[in-house]
Enzyme design. Structure first.
Site, PDB file in Angstrom:
ATOM      1  N   GLY A  32       0.078  -5.385  -2.612  1.00 51.21           N
ATOM      2  CA  GLY A  32       1.037  -6.203  -3.348  1.00 51.21           C
ATOM      3  C   GLY A  32       0.741  -6.333  -4.837  1.00 51.21           C
ATOM      4  N   GLU A  84       1.338   1.749   3.351  1.00 49.11           N
ATOM      5  CA  GLU A  84       0.044   2.173   2.812  1.00 49.11           C
ATOM      6  C   GLU A  84      -1.012   2.187   3.900  1.00 49.11           C
ATOM      7  OE1 GLU A  84      -1.752  -1.521   0.414  1.00 49.11           O
ATOM      8  OE2 GLU A  84       0.256  -1.025  -0.260  1.00 49.11           O
ATOM      9  N   ASN A 110      -5.171   1.240   4.742  1.00 45.76           N
ATOM     10  CA  ASN A 110      -6.402   0.574   4.310  1.00 45.76           C
ATOM     11  C   ASN A 110      -7.591   1.269   4.958  1.00 45.76           C
ATOM     12  OD1 ASN A 110      -4.857  -1.380   2.956  1.00 45.76           O
ATOM     13  ND2 ASN A 110      -4.581  -2.492   4.865  1.00 45.76           N
ATOM     14  N   ARG A 113     -10.743   0.285   5.284  1.00 49.00           N
ATOM     15  CA  ARG A 113     -11.864  -0.628   5.531  1.00 49.00           C
ATOM     16  C   ARG A 113     -11.671  -1.341   6.873  1.00 49.00           C
ATOM     17  NH1 ARG A 113      -7.977  -3.221   2.450  1.00 49.00           N
ATOM     18  NH2 ARG A 113      -7.168  -5.102   3.448  1.00 49.00           N
TER      19      ARG A 113
HETATM   20  C1  MV4 Z   1       7.696  -3.222   0.132  1.00 48.07           C
HETATM   21  C2  MV4 Z   1       8.559  -4.287   0.471  1.00 48.07           C
HETATM   22  C3  MV4 Z   1       9.892  -4.015   0.582  1.00 48.07           C
HETATM   23  N1  MV4 Z   1      10.352  -2.777   0.314  1.00 48.07           N
HETATM   24  N2  MV4 Z   1       8.212  -2.006  -0.113  1.00 48.07           N
HETATM   25  C4  MV4 Z   1       3.705  -5.800  -0.202  1.00 48.07           C
HETATM   26  C5  MV4 Z   1       2.299  -5.379  -0.048  1.00 48.07           C
HETATM   27  C6  MV4 Z   1       2.287  -3.914  -0.109  1.00 48.07           C
HETATM   28  N3  MV4 Z   1       1.447  -3.441   0.958  1.00 48.07           N
HETATM   29  C7  MV4 Z   1       3.695  -3.481   0.035  1.00 48.07           C
HETATM   30  N4  MV4 Z   1       4.502  -4.669   0.065  1.00 48.07           N
HETATM   31  C8  MV4 Z   1       5.836  -4.610   0.225  1.00 48.07           C
HETATM   32  N5  MV4 Z   1       6.378  -3.393   0.021  1.00 48.07           N
HETATM   33  C9  MV4 Z   1       9.507  -1.795  -0.025  1.00 48.07           C
HETATM   34  N6  MV4 Z   1       9.985  -0.598  -0.283  1.00 48.07           N
HETATM   35  C10 MV4 Z   1       8.014  -5.543   0.702  1.00 48.07           C
HETATM   36  C11 MV4 Z   1       6.657  -5.726   0.541  1.00 48.07           C
HETATM   37  C12 MV4 Z   1       6.218  -7.074   0.718  1.00 48.07           C
HETATM   38  C13 MV4 Z   1       5.375  -7.424   1.730  1.00 48.07           C
HETATM   39  C14 MV4 Z   1       4.890  -6.486   2.648  1.00 48.07           C
HETATM   40  C15 MV4 Z   1       4.027  -6.847   3.640  1.00 48.07           C
HETATM   41  C16 MV4 Z   1       3.615  -8.171   3.748  1.00 48.07           C
HETATM   42  C17 MV4 Z   1       4.082  -9.102   2.855  1.00 48.07           C
HETATM   43  C18 MV4 Z   1       4.959  -8.757   1.852  1.00 48.07           C
HETATM   44  C19 MV4 Z   1       5.427  -9.731   0.985  1.00 48.07           C
HETATM   45  C20 MV4 Z   1       6.252  -9.384   0.003  1.00 48.07           C
HETATM   46  C21 MV4 Z   1       6.641  -8.051  -0.143  1.00 48.07           C
END
Ligand code: MV4
Length: 444
Positions: free
Chosen positions: A165, A288, A290, A292
């Site tokens: 994030g 993504e 991780n 770890r």
């Molecule tokens: C996103 C998304 C919506 N659409 N990608 C947040 C952490 C990172 N690992 C990727 N994240 C997100 N990517 C697209 N194309 C929304 C999030 C996201 C989110 C994802 C997982 C857990 C919490 C989150 C909180 C806000 C946004």
């Protein structure tokens, strides 16, 4: 097996690693900062080396101090835990150059998965679903906007070197694109060595589901099921569970098999997690990986019966996985609440001295914590002080054990987030599994 393992971490995860080493007959060394001299993990390790002052940059993040401590104590491996050194490819490489085994995947794999755009492109090339997005970094605003228009708003701008994030910007309309694009660029340049950003279609109100992977150095890869991790605040998870409530068997099978396919294709070794977003229609998309052990690994341990830290040590030592996928049997349901030293309304840190402590127990209740009577919670580090993990035959039983355990927990002298969890456990949406990544901000 290793003779002696150095633990380059602190708090509950350092203690968790000491426990696994003891069960395997491995000697333990901890490195620690001056404020941690009386900490429980320091007392319970066989040896300790003070490596510097409280500031993480001058102790837990100091590569040469950690390696010097490993050399003077004759440690043959280093476990980085999570955070700190866990996903630093330069650290993993430095360990191997000193002849010390880094307990995790190869440095090159950590580096590759640390580049979120490269990881996305690998997933895409294997046919793993990803959201529509750019295949290259975009540095020019005009090109970026025309790409955003092509895939359609809302879009999300992500940092290739980001993850978890960090360095993300959501853009709802073309009129706010310019500002967000320049802000994302500037933040990325300031925070990471790599200022590259890419664009993806924004998936609204998704759930965050991740798959646990284990892989040996002989080409065998298995999964340990999934975890639901949507309940989070500012990208810090608060509550996790396994299995994911409401996930149908067909989607679960697809999710876990594409995760295995992805890690096999890069010859991944040790444990790792593949993260996905799950949309309202039940479609999932890779986001993504991780490289770890994660904070929430205990929920997977509770439903699989596998000690993942022991497995990490064995896999790093070159042992073969003894199980095939069909030998992994999942049982019941597990939930974890991450208790932090913060005020439960505004999340202001609440460090200080703990005057009175009672840790819950009983059937189906596990507490991973380095708290002890009369200890001090420092302001220098992450506020996580305890993980309460419950297990039951089904979600309902795991939930009732969680409520009961939180009622029993006594921590006096600091504020903690226990009252917040008690409220979540009474919330109808949570109880019926209506959760997504926006759940907590709606609830608050
Ligand atoms: C996103 C998304 C919506 N659409 N990608 C947040 C952490 C990172 N690992 C990727 N994240 C997100 N990517 C697209 N194309 C929304 C999030 C996201 C989110 C994802 C997982 C857990 C919490 C989150 C909180 C806000 C946004």
């Amino acid at each position: 097996m290793f003779y002696k393992v150095l633990i380059a971490n602190r708090g509950e995860i350092a203690l968790r690693i000491i426990r696994a080493c003891k069960e395997l007959g491995i000697r333990t060394v901890v490195v620690h900062s001056t404020v941690d001299s009386n900490a429980l993990h320091v007392r319970l390790a066989d040896e300790k080396v003070c490596i510097g002052p409280p500031e993480p940059n001058r102790s837990y993040l100091n590569i040469s101090s950690i390696l010097s401590a490993a050399e003077i104590t004759d440690a043959d491996a280093i476990h980085p835990g999570y955070g700190f050194m866990a996903e630093n490819p330069d650290f993993a490489e430095a360990c191997e150059k000193c002849g010390i085994r880094f307990i995790g995947p190869e440095a090159e794999i950590i580096r590759l998965m640390g580049d979120k755009l490269k990881a996305r492109n690998i997933a895409k090339s294997l046919g793993v679903p990803v959201l529509p997005g750019s295949e290259k970094g975009i540095s020019d605003e005009k090109n970026a906007l025309s790409f955003a228009n092509e895939i359609g708003f809302p879009v999300i701008i992500k940092a290739s070197g980001g993850g978890g994030g960090r360095g993300m910007k959501i853009v709802h309309s073309p009129s706010s694109f310019s500002n967000s694009f320049h802000a994302a660029k500037a933040e990325t340049a300031a925070a990471f060595n790599n200022d590259e950003v890419y664009i993806e279609k924004y998936c609204e109100s998704p759930r965050h589901v991740e798959v646990q992977i284990m892989a040996d150095r002989h080409g065998n890869t298995i999964h340990l099921g999934e975890r639901e991790c949507s309940i989070q605040r500012r990208h810090q998870k608060l509550l996790e569970e396994s299995p994911c409530p409401g996930l149908d068997d067909k989607t679960r099978k697809e999710l876990t098999s594409v995760a295995v396919k992805l890690v096999k294709s890069i010859n991944y070794t040790n444990v790792g997690t593949v993260e996905f977003l799950l949309d309202k229609d039940g479609n999932f998309f890779f986001i993504e990986m991780n490289t770890r052990i994660q904070v929430e690994h205990p929920v997977t341990e509770m439903v699989s019966g596998i000690d993942m830290i022991k497995k990490q040590l064995k896999l790093a030592n070159g042992e073969r996985l003894k199980y095939k996928q069909k030998d992994i049997k999942f049982s019941g349901h597990s939930i974890e609440c991450r208790i932090t030293a913060e005020d439960p309304k505004r999340f202001v840190p609440s460090p200080g001295h703990i005057k009175n402590l009672h840790i819950p127990g009983g059937l189906g209740v596990r507490v991973d914590s380095a708290l002890h009577n009369s200890c001090t919670v420092s302001s220098y580090y992450d506020p996580l002080i305890a993980k309460v993990i419950t297990h039951g035959r089904d979600r309902e039983e795991a939930l009732s054990r969680m409520s009961r355990a939180l009622e029993e927990f006594i921590i006096e002298g600091i504020f903690t987030t226990i009252p917040l969890y008690k409220n979540i456990l009474n919330d109808h949406d949570f109880l019926s599994g209506r959760i997504d990544v926006e759940y907590l901000s709606r609830f608050l």
